[in-house]
Write an enzyme that holds these catalytic residues in place. Structure first.
Site, PDB file in Angstrom:
ATOM      1  CB  SER A 114      -6.640  -5.870  -2.169  1.00 11.24           C
ATOM      2  OG  SER A 114      -5.323  -6.343  -1.989  1.00 11.24           O
ATOM      3  CE  LYS A 117      -4.147  -6.048  -5.771  1.00 11.37           C
ATOM      4  NZ  LYS A 117      -3.932  -6.098  -4.332  1.00 11.37           N
ATOM      5  CB  SER A 172      -6.301  -9.695  -4.408  1.00 12.27           C
ATOM      6  OG  SER A 172      -6.298  -8.368  -3.969  1.00 12.27           O
TER       7      SER A 172
END
Length: 428
Positions: A114, A117, A172
Site C-alpha cells: 500500500s 497509494k 489504507s
C-alpha cells in the site's frame, strides 16, 4: 483483545491488530494492520528467485545507488550505521536537498504493497475537489482483491472526496481507492495516469498494475521510487494533511432516530502508521506521515517523513526479514535516528532527482563528484514543480502530547523546500 468498531475486511485476511487510542487527544478509534493479499509473487516467479538483489540495477540518482548492498560514505567521527537492519531495501534521504545519506539495494524492484497509494494520491488527489460528493455505485467496488483492507465504504451511500481520502490514508482502504478511481474515469485510466506520473518523476523502477498496491503479477517499485513519490506528494497541502492525520470520523450508515427520521452515524478511524499513532511502539518525535503497507509478498513496507530541528528526512524500508512485531517501524525509527545524527558527517551516495528529463540527466553523482553532483541534481525547483517559499513549521509528539518542534516559521535556503508540514492529531 477488544473488538474493532471499524469496517471488516474481505476474504481470509491476516488478523486485525487493534488497541484503544493512547492519548486523550486521540479519538476512541481503533487501529488495524493491513491484510495479507494474494500468494503469487509480484513478478509471477517463486519468491526464492527474488531472495537476492540483481547484480546491477538502475543508476538513477547516482552510480552507487545501482550497486547491491549497503552504500554509505562516512566521514571521520561519523556514527556507524545501525546494526541488525534486515530490510531487503532501504534508503535515508534529506527531504529538501535530496541528498541520499545512505541506502541498501535502493533500486531493487520489489512489491510495494500500500505504499504505492502515495503515487495514487499524488496522481489523483489534485484532480478531484475535496468537497465533491459521490454516490457509490456497486460497480465502483468491483474487482477488489480478496483480503483487501477496507475503511467501510458502502454501496448506494454518498461520500465526499475528503471522506474517501481519509479512508485511503488512515485505513489504507482499497474500497476508497476504487471509488476514487471510478470518479477519476476508472481503474484502467487511473493506472495509466499513475504510470505516466511515475515516469515524469523519474521513478523508473515502478510498474503499476493496480491503483491500491494489491499484489499483482508485475507490480513493483523500489525504495528509491517510493521516496520520490513521498517527496512529490509532500509538496501538496492536502497530501501532507491527510498523511499526517492520526484519527478522524468516517461516515457510516443511516439509522432511525427516536422521532422516526434517519440520521447518518459515523465511526472512528485511526491511522495505521504506528510511528504516528504510537500503537505498539513509541510515537516517533517529529513524525509527520507518510504511508505504510503490508501484503503477503511485499511483507511490510513503509515510507516516513520526520523533522528534527531544521532538518527533514525521508526514510523508506521495504520487507524486513526479521519477523518481530512492528519491525518495519523499528528499523525506520533507527534509520531516522542515525540520519539526524549523521547528516552533517557523511558524503551523499546519490540524490533524489527532480521530475522531468532534466532531473534524470543531472541526477547521477559519481563517487568522486559526490555532494556537488547531488546539488546539481537538485537545482532550484520551478513553481510548476510545486516548490514553496521555504517557510514551514512542523509538529511532533512526545509522550502522547503535541510538542512544537519549530514553533516559528523560518526561512530556509534549500533546493526543494517543503511547505508547511503540519501534524494533525484529529480531523473530522
Amino acid at each position: 483483545m477488544p473488538t474493532t468498531s471499524c469496517a471488516p475486511k474481505r476474504g481470509t485476511a491476516a488478523p486485525l491488530t487493534i488497541a484503544s487510542a493512547t492519548s486523550a487527544l486521540l479519538l476512541s478509534a481503533l487501529l488495524s494492520a493491513a491484510p495479507a493479499h494474494a500468494a503469487a509473487a509480484a513478478d509471477g516467479s517463486d519468491d526464492k528467485d527474488n531472495a537476492k538483489p540483481p547484480a546491477t540495477m538502475s543508476t538513477v540518482g547516482g552510480e552507487r545507488l545501482g550497486r547491491p548492498g549497503t552504500q554509505v560514505s562516512l566521514k571521520a567521527g561519523a556514527p556507524a550505521l545501525p546494526k541488525g537492519l534486515s530490510g531487503r531495501s532501504w534508503l535515508v534521504a534529506d527531504a529538501e536537498s535530496g541528498d541520499v545519506l545512505a541506502a541498501h539495494n535502493a533500486h531493487w524492484k520489489l512489491p510495494p504493497a500500500s505504499t504505492l497509494k502515495m503515487l495514487f494520491a499524488d496522481t489523483v488527489l489534485p484532480k478531484l475537489p475535496k468537497d465533491r460528493e459521490h454516490k457509490v455505485d456497486p460497480s465502483d467496488l468491483a474487482g477488489m482483491g480478496e483480503g483487501s483492507s477496507l475503511v467501510g465504504v458502502k454501496e448506494n451511500l454518498t461520500y465526499t472526496v475528503h471522506d474517501l481520502w481519509l479512508g485511503v490514508f488512515l485505513r489504507s482502504g482499497n474500497d476508497a481507492v476504487h471509488v476514487l478511481s471510478a470518479m477519476n474515469g476508472g481503474k484502467t485510466k487511473t493506472v495509466e495516469e499513475m504510470q505516466a506520473h511515475a515516469k515524469q518523476l523519474n521513478a523508473l523502477d515502478t510498474h503499476v498494475v493496480t491503483p491500491d498496491g494489491y499484489d499483482e503479477k508485475g507490480q513493483v517499485s523500489s525504495a528509491y521510487d517510493l521516496t520520490l513519490f513521498a517527496r512529490s506528494g509532500l509538496q501538496k497541502a492536502d497530501f501532507r494533511e491527510y498523511s499526517a492525520t492520526a484519527t478522524a470520523q468516517f461516515p457510516g450508515e443511516y439509522k432511525k432516530d427516536k422521532k422516526g427520521g434517519k440520521k447518518r452515524e459515523s465511526f472512528g478511524i485511526q491511522n495505521t502508521n504506528r510511528l504516528l499513532t504510537g500503537f505498539g511502539i513509541p510515537q516517533y518525535k517529529g513524525i509527520a506521515g507518510v504511508k505504510n503497507g503490508y501484503t503477503t509478498n511485499a511483507g511490510s513496507t513503509f515510507t516516513g517523513v520526520a523533522q528534527r530541528g531544521d532538518r527533514v528526512l525521508l526514510v523508506t524500508v521495504m520487507n524486513p526479514q526479521k519477523q518481530a512485531p512492528s519491525e518495519v517501524y523499528k528499523e525506520t525509527a533507527t534509520l531516522f535516528d542515525w540520519g539526524f545524527k549523521a547528516a552533517d558527517s557523511v558524503e551523499p551516495v546519490g540524490a533524489l532527482v527532480r521530475p522531468g528529463p532534466k532531473g534524470l540527466n543531472s541526477g547521477s553523482p559519481s563517487d568522486e563528484a559526490g555532494k556537488k553532483a547531488g546539488e546539481r541534481a537538485q537545482a532550484a525547483v520551478s513553481p510548476g514543480d510545486g516548490g514553496s517559499n521555504g517557510k514551514w513549521t512542523a509538529l511532533g509528539v512526545t509522550g502522547g502530547s503535541l510538542v512544537l518542534l519549530a514553533g516559528v516559521a523560518f526561512a530556509v535556503h534549500r533546493r526543494w523546500p517543503l511547505p508547511e508540514l503540519v501534524r494533525r492529531r484529529s480531523r473530522g
